[in-house]
Design an enzyme around this catalytic site. Sequence first.
Site, PDB file in Angstrom:
ATOM      1  N   GLU A   9       0.806  -1.220   0.000  1.00 31.96           N
ATOM      2  CA  GLU A   9       0.000   0.000   0.000  1.00 31.96           C
ATOM      3  C   GLU A   9       0.841   1.273   0.000  1.00 31.96           C
ATOM      4  O   GLU A   9       0.454   2.285  -0.578  1.00 31.96           O
ATOM      5  CB  GLU A   9      -0.965   0.007   1.188  1.00 31.96           C
ATOM      6  N   PHE A  51     -11.581  -8.322  12.906  1.00 31.48           N
ATOM      7  CA  PHE A  51     -10.467  -8.699  12.034  1.00 31.48           C
ATOM      8  C   PHE A  51     -10.141  -7.540  11.075  1.00 31.48           C
ATOM      9  O   PHE A  51     -11.018  -6.988  10.439  1.00 31.48           O
ATOM     10  CB  PHE A  51     -10.822  -9.957  11.234  1.00 31.48           C
ATOM     11  N   GLN A  52      -8.880  -7.190  10.996  1.00 26.61           N
ATOM     12  CA  GLN A  52      -8.390  -6.081  10.174  1.00 26.61           C
ATOM     13  C   GLN A  52      -9.091  -4.769  10.491  1.00 26.61           C
ATOM     14  O   GLN A  52      -9.326  -3.953   9.615  1.00 26.61           O
ATOM     15  CB  GLN A  52      -8.484  -6.412   8.676  1.00 26.61           C
ATOM     16  N   LYS A 106     -17.798  -1.543   5.394  1.00 26.14           N
ATOM     17  CA  LYS A 106     -18.229  -2.463   4.344  1.00 26.14           C
ATOM     18  C   LYS A 106     -19.749  -2.477   4.174  1.00 26.14           C
ATOM     19  O   LYS A 106     -20.252  -2.582   3.050  1.00 26.14           O
ATOM     20  CB  LYS A 106     -17.715  -3.869   4.656  1.00 26.14           C
ATOM     21  N   MET A 127      24.079   9.668   3.296  1.00 23.33           N
ATOM     22  CA  MET A 127      23.849  10.865   4.089  1.00 23.33           C
ATOM     23  C   MET A 127      24.005  10.559   5.580  1.00 23.33           C
ATOM     24  O   MET A 127      24.516  11.373   6.344  1.00 23.33           O
ATOM     25  CB  MET A 127      22.466  11.447   3.795  1.00 23.33           C
TER      26      MET A 127
END
Lengths: 180, 591
Positions: free
Chosen positions: B58, B120-121, B170, B486
Site C-alpha cells: 500500500e 479482524f483487520q 463495508k 547521508m
Amino acid sequence: MNQPASAYFIEDRHDPNETHTLAVLVQNEPGVLARVIGLFSGRGYNIESLTVSETESQKHLSRITIVTTGTPMVIEQIKHQLDRMIPVYRVVDMTQTKRSIERELAMVKVRGEGEHRVEALRLADAFRARVIDATTESFVFEITGNTDKINQFIDLMRPLGLVEVSRTGVAAIGRGPEGM
Amino acid sequence: MSDKSHDPNQMTGAAMIVRALIDHGVKDIFGYPGGAVLPIYDEIFQQSEVQHILVRHEQGAGHAAEGYARSTGKPGVVLVTSGPGATNMVTPLTDALMDSIPLVCITGQVPTHLIGNDAFQECDTVGITRPCTKHNWLVRDVNDLAKVLHEAFYVATSGRPGPVLVDVPKDVQFATGTYHPPRKSDVHRSYAPRVKGDATQIRKAVALLAHAKRPVIYSGGGVINSGPEATKLLRELVEVTGFPITSTLMGLGAYPASGKNWLGMLGMHGTYEANMTMHDCDVMLCVGARFDDRITGRVDAFSPGSKKIHIDIDPSSINKNIRVDVPIIGDCGNVLGDILQVFKAEAKKPDIKAWWQQIAQWRARNSLFYKKSNDVILPQYAIQRLFELTRGKDTYITTEVGQHQMWAAQFFGFEEPHRWMTSGGLGTMGYGLPAALGVQVAHPDSLVIDIAGDASVQMTMQEMSTAVQYELPIKIFILNNQYMGMVRQWQQLLHGNRLSHSYSEALPDFVKLAEAYGGVGIQAHKPADLDGAIKEMISVKRPVLFDCRVAALENCFPMIPSGKAHNEMLLPEQANDEATATAFAGGKALV
C-alpha cells in the site's frame, strides 16, 4: 553558541510566555474535539484549561474555550493552526480583545468538624460560594468566578479539610452587544 | 418495486465511489484489494472508465499517487483495505501533507456494527490518520457518501493542497442510497481558503521591491502547486524586475535552471551564491515557501538585514519560523499577478548592477566543484551525464532520499515545473520508485527516471513487479556507494567517524534482481562506460535497474553545518578533515 552534534539547529528561545484564552467556534461533528486536542499535543502546545459544549444545536455549532500558554509567536501559530482546520469557523483571542469576561465553576468538598467547619462556612460566605450538599461532617461548595478567585478559595479550604475539587475549566465571552 | 429502482441516482455505496471518481475526472487509481473493499473492487471490475493499478504494498500505492499528482497537478487517488491497508498508507499520507500534495485515499472499514470491537483487520483509521491528513471522514450512512466524496476532492485540491482520507465501512459499501453529482453545498461552510491577496499589503510589497538595492526572490513548491499561471507570472516578475532568484528543493523548475537570473537551490546543500544572496539581501520576496529549517540555517542569523515579504495561501506558514515584514495571504498566482500589475504601473526596474557584481564573485567560488576521476565514477558526474544525455527529451525525475537526492537537485537542471518529484518535507526513503510508477502512468510516453540510492531503493523495491505487470518502462538509476551515504556523512561530521550501521554488507546483485522481476539490469563501473550505459538505459522500453557503482566515500557539499548561518557554508575545497572539524566545533570531536 555551542550545541550538541545534531542534524537540527537547536536554539534557545528567550521570549517570555503569555497566557491567552481562545474561543473557537466549530462544527459539532464526530472527531472535532479530537482534532483540536490532537493539534495541541502533536505540535507541543500547552492546554491549561479546555471547555467544550454545543452552543447552537440547530446549526450544530460547538464552542471550545481553550486557555493556553506560549510565546507570542507560538500563540499566533496556535490561532492559525486552529483556524485552518476544516470544521473550524472562527478563532477569537479573548485575551487580545481585552474585552472579555472569564468564568469558571468549581465544586469543592470539605470535611471537618468544630471550628474548621464554621470557618469553612464563613469563608464560603465571603466568596459567595453556595452549599449544595451537606452532611454532619462535610460540605460541598459551589463557587463561580475567575480562575484566580477559585484558586484562592481552594487554597483557603486546604487547611480546613479539603477532600476534592471538580472544576469546569474556563468559559469566556466578549463584553458589549456584538457576538464573536 | 418502488419508483426508486428506476432512479439512476439510486445505487450502492461501492457504486457511488466509482461514480464519484468518474465525476471528478479520475482516470487512474492505485490500490490493493482486501476484505473490507471487495464491493468497491467488484464495481471497478465492471467498468472501464477508471483504470486500477495494482501495487505490491500500500505504501507503493500512496507514493505512486503522489508522483501522479505532482507530475500532473491533478489529485492522486488511492484505494486500500482496512487495518494494515490503512496503516501502510500512513507514510505516504504524511509525506503528502508535508509537501502539500493533493491525494484522495479511500479506505475500507469493518462493518459499522463491528467498529470498536477489535474486529479482524480493524483499526481506528480516522484516528490514526487525523494528524497526517488535511481532513478525514468516517462515513456511517450511505446517503452521506456522495457529499463526503465530493468534499474530499474539493478539500484535497483547494487552498493549500493536501491528502484527505474517506473511511467507508463495508456495510455502507453494500447499502443502497441516493447519489448526487458534485455541488457547492457539499463543502463545510467553515472552509473557505483565501485566494486574493490584500491590496494594501501588495502595495507595501511593491514599494519595497521597487526600492531594493540587494533583492532576492526565494520561491517554493507553492508556486508549482498554484498552477501554470503562477509559474508564468514568476518568470515574468524575474524578467520585469531583473532580480536574482533561488528556490527550495520543492520549487525547482518553476524558474528554469538555464535562466540567467538563476542562483541554484538554497539551503543546507544549496549553492554558495544562493545562500550568500539570501544572507546579504535587503529585500526578500518569499513566494510559496515556508522557511523550513533546512532552508534557514540558524534562525537568529537568518538574513539579518532584510525586509521580508511572504506570499502563502496558508496563514499558519506565516511567522512560524521567521518573522516577516509584509505577509500576504493568498494564492501565489493570484498575488504575483497583482504585484506585477502594480509594479508595472508604478515602478521601474531598480538598478542593481552592484548587487549582481557581488553575486558574480560568489558564483566564482564554484561551490559545486568536485574532483573528477578517470578510474571511478563520481556520483555528481553520473548525474551530470544523465542530465546531458536526457537533455531535450521529455524527462521526469523522481528521487529517493539522501545524498543522491541532493546531488540530483544540484546537478540536474529543471526547465519546467512538475518535472521533479522528490520527498522534501518528510524525507521518505523509498519514495522515488513508486513515485516514478505514478508519473509513468500519467505520462506513458515520457522518460521517467528515479535517481536512487542503493539503500533507499530497497525500501520499495517490490514495486518493480508492478512496473513489469503494467509495462511501465521506469528507469531506476541507482547511485550505488554501498552506504546510506547521508547517514554516513553525518556520522563522519558529527559522530567521530563511527559508522554505526550505515554500511550495507549484503547488497543484492541489482542486475540479477532486475532480471528476476522481468526487467532489465544494467551496470556501470568506470567513467568511460557511463555514457554508453545511460544511452542503453534510455533506449530500452522496459523497466530498468541501473546499478551505477560510484565512489563510495564521496560526500555532499557545499553544506551549512548545523547551528551555522547562511554565510558560514562549508565549501567543497575546504572540506578537509581539519576545516570540517572547525566548522562543526561545539559538536563532538572529530576523529
